[in-house]
Design an enzyme around this catalytic site. Structure first.
Site, PDB file in Angstrom:
ATOM      1  N   TRP A 139      46.059  34.772  39.046  1.00 43.86           N
ATOM      2  CA  TRP A 139      45.786  33.633  40.000  1.00 43.86           C
ATOM      3  C   TRP A 139      44.525  33.755  40.875  1.00 43.86           C
ATOM      4  O   TRP A 139      43.886  33.026  41.256  1.00 43.86           O
ATOM      5  CB  TRP A 139      46.905  33.173  40.439  1.00 43.86           C
ATOM      6  CG  TRP A 139      46.883  32.180  41.545  1.00 43.86           C
ATOM      7  CD1 TRP A 139      46.947  30.837  40.986  1.00 43.86           C
ATOM      8  CD2 TRP A 139      46.736  32.250  42.966  1.00 43.86           C
ATOM      9  NE1 TRP A 139      46.972  30.124  42.430  1.00 43.86           N
ATOM     10  CE2 TRP A 139      46.617  30.767  43.315  1.00 43.86           C
ATOM     11  CE3 TRP A 139      46.560  33.267  43.599  1.00 43.86           C
ATOM     12  CZ2 TRP A 139      46.674  30.552  44.847  1.00 43.86           C
ATOM     13  CZ3 TRP A 139      46.416  32.968  45.328  1.00 43.86           C
ATOM     14  CH2 TRP A 139      46.634  31.521  45.579  1.00 43.86           C
ATOM     15  N   HIS A 140      44.691  35.094  41.498  1.00 46.05           N
ATOM     16  CA  HIS A 140      43.617  35.369  42.559  1.00 46.05           C
ATOM     17  C   HIS A 140      42.253  35.419  41.914  1.00 46.05           C
ATOM     18  O   HIS A 140      41.458  35.341  42.912  1.00 46.05           O
ATOM     19  CB  HIS A 140      43.913  36.759  43.196  1.00 46.05           C
ATOM     20  CG  HIS A 140      45.214  36.676  44.005  1.00 46.05           C
ATOM     21  ND1 HIS A 140      46.597  36.734  43.540  1.00 46.05           N
ATOM     22  CD2 HIS A 140      45.289  36.502  45.308  1.00 46.05           C
ATOM     23  CE1 HIS A 140      47.445  36.763  44.710  1.00 46.05           C
ATOM     24  NE2 HIS A 140      46.564  36.389  45.761  1.00 46.05           N
ATOM     25  N   GLY A 141      41.926  35.688  40.848  1.00 46.75           N
ATOM     26  CA  GLY A 141      40.673  35.914  40.348  1.00 46.75           C
ATOM     27  C   GLY A 141      40.540  36.253  38.801  1.00 46.75           C
ATOM     28  O   GLY A 141      41.415  36.921  38.381  1.00 46.75           O
TER      29      GLY A 141
END
Length: 471
Positions: free
Chosen positions: A327-329
């Site tokens: 989700w962060h990248g």
């Protein structure tokens, strides 16, 4: 528009004045807040205001379809929910992961002997898209589970666009904010004093601690870890742990404070996370709005939590954290970071379950030391630009000299101060706010202005974007 800038300060003063000047009409207040939120977002790129509006229409319309479906047809209600979630994920996936997946496909084809040009497009990542899509999906899930009544289009749009939390959280759920939108807000002395304390404290953490650690220590070392000594690498690892906390918690503090001055309450997002004595404890304290979202909607809601046996529970923990990392990248370093946390969380459950009864519990100090350094190692992968860069950083920690090229006395003081924050009384901010609440409103404003000017005098040139803007 960045929070710690003069342009945002002027923007907020105008919004604050306009919003409280229409206190007889809650609908007009919400319309003004919505327009102000679009101006705030549009200052970055006006094109993506349409994306905000489309996302709000998608989730509002899907929720209406869910409610319009009879209770005796649960399969259809669930199908509508899944369709809405999938559409949210498609939107998120296109903007955030298109390039990543195309690159992986190209590598797979090349490994199989099929080398060809793929239709690569330059896709601009909208700021905060991960946050407002998660808010939309949680709204749909809550409506489907009948934990929340479907809201008006204006309220849903404002929920997803409200500028204090729009680009970097907290991930404020509809169940927290929509009931507040339904009635006219009131600005109490407690809210005003606490809001100002949080804004000033957030400004200090971001402008003085996080920015200086970033430019003076962390960025140079992580840019080329092979060129720095072991001492610099150690300092940069600890420095980044302090930087990311001061950077991200500063945004959350300021968002909560700004919302409070507008009459709304946001949930706590950080609770001295580096005091944690286990990784489970860490995730109860770090980015609470995301960790609780992953727990409620993914780990329990979608995967079943611990309801299907112990082995499945451990697997669910690992999968949840892998997806939380992704989700962060769109980088493998984020996946590795999530996998590290997931693996340690699963090992903690195994240890709790199979620890010999004769073996005493580990001292809290040992639990704290182990937890903190696991987190710091994870941050190395989180911060590194590539997997090779992370390996080079870890390799440098095992060897090399102890001469420092970038560690300054100021950086050391900021690291120590950033850690000391975690061991102050947990309610210190509230106590300060309780003292200030007795001051007359003009005096409170003057005190806040003096504090902001002092911070401006202490900070260094320039204001870097918040770390979580990229997510």
């Amino acid at each position: 528009m960045l929070f710690p800038t003069l342009s945002f300060g002027l923007f907020f003063l105008v919004v604050y004045t306009l919003v409280w000047s229409v206190n007889r009409s809650n609908e007009w207040r919400k319309i003004l807040l919505l327009l102000a939120s679009w101006v705030f977002y549009g200052a970055w790129d006006w094109r993506f205001v349409a994306l905000l509006i489309a996302s709000a229409f998608l989730n509002w319309g899907t929720a209406r379809l869910i409610v319009a479906t009879p209770d005796w047809d649960p399969a259809r209600r669930k199908a509508i929910l899944i369709a809405g979630v999938v559409l949210n994920l498609v939107m998120l996936g296109f903007f955030k992961y298109y390039g990543f997946f195309l690159e992986q496909l190209g590598d797979i084809l090349a490994a199989a002997g099929f080398t060809r040009d793929l239709p690569l497009m330059e896709v601009v990542l909208p700021v905060g898209i991960s946050f407002f899509t998660f808010q939309g999906m949680s709204y749909l899930a809550d409506v489907h589970a009948e934990r929340l009544e479907p809201a008006k289009l204006l309220d849903v749009t404002l929920l997803m666009s409200f500028f204090p939390h729009l680009v970097a959280g907290p991930i404020v759920r509809g169940s927290d904010l929509l009931p507040q939108f339904a009635q006219s807000p009131r600005l109490t002395r407690d809210m005003a004093s606490m809001g100002l304390v949080l804004i000033v404290w957030g400004l200090f953490k971001k402008a003085v601690i996080a920015s200086e650690l970033s430019t003076g220590l962390v960025d140079p070392v992580f840019f080329d870890p092979a060129a720095h000594s072991r001492l610099d690498l150690i300092a940069a690892a600890y420095g980044y742990a302090v930087q990311i906390y001061c950077d991200f918690s500063a945004y959350s503090d300021m968002a909560i404070g700004l919302a409070a001055l507008l009459g709304y309450r946001f949930p706590l997002n950080f609770n001295q996370p580096y005091r944690a004595v286990s990784l489970q404890d860490f995730w109860r304290r770090w980015h609470i709005s995301l960790s609780s979202w992953l727990r409620d909607y993914l780990y329990i809601g979608a995967l079943g939590g611990n309801r299907r046996g112990f082995a499945r529970q451990c697997a669910n923990l690992m999968l949840t954290m892998l997806l939380g990392g992704f989700w962060h990248g769109a980088k493998w370093t984020f996946v590795i970071w999530g996998g590290l946390h997931g693996g340690v969380l699963a090992l903690e459950r195994v240890w709790d379950r199979h620890r010999p009864e004769w073996l005493p519990h580990a001292p809290r100090l040992l639990g704290w030391l182990m937890t903190f350094h696991i987190v710091v190692i994870g941050w190395i992968f989180f911060r590194s630009d590539s997997f090779d860069g992370a390996l080079a950083f870890l390799g440098g920690l095992a060897g090399g000299g102890m001469d420092s090229a970038v560690l300054t006395p100021l950086a050391l003081v900021l690291i120590l101060f950033g850690m000391a924050i975690h061991f102050t009384p947990p309610q210190l901010g509230q106590r300060v706010a309780m003292v200030l609440r007795e001051a007359p409103a003009p005096a409170l404003g003057v005190l806040a202005g003096i504090a902001i000017m002092l911070i401006d005098a202490m900070r260094f040139e320039g204001v870097a974007p918040f770390i979580y803007y990229q997510f």
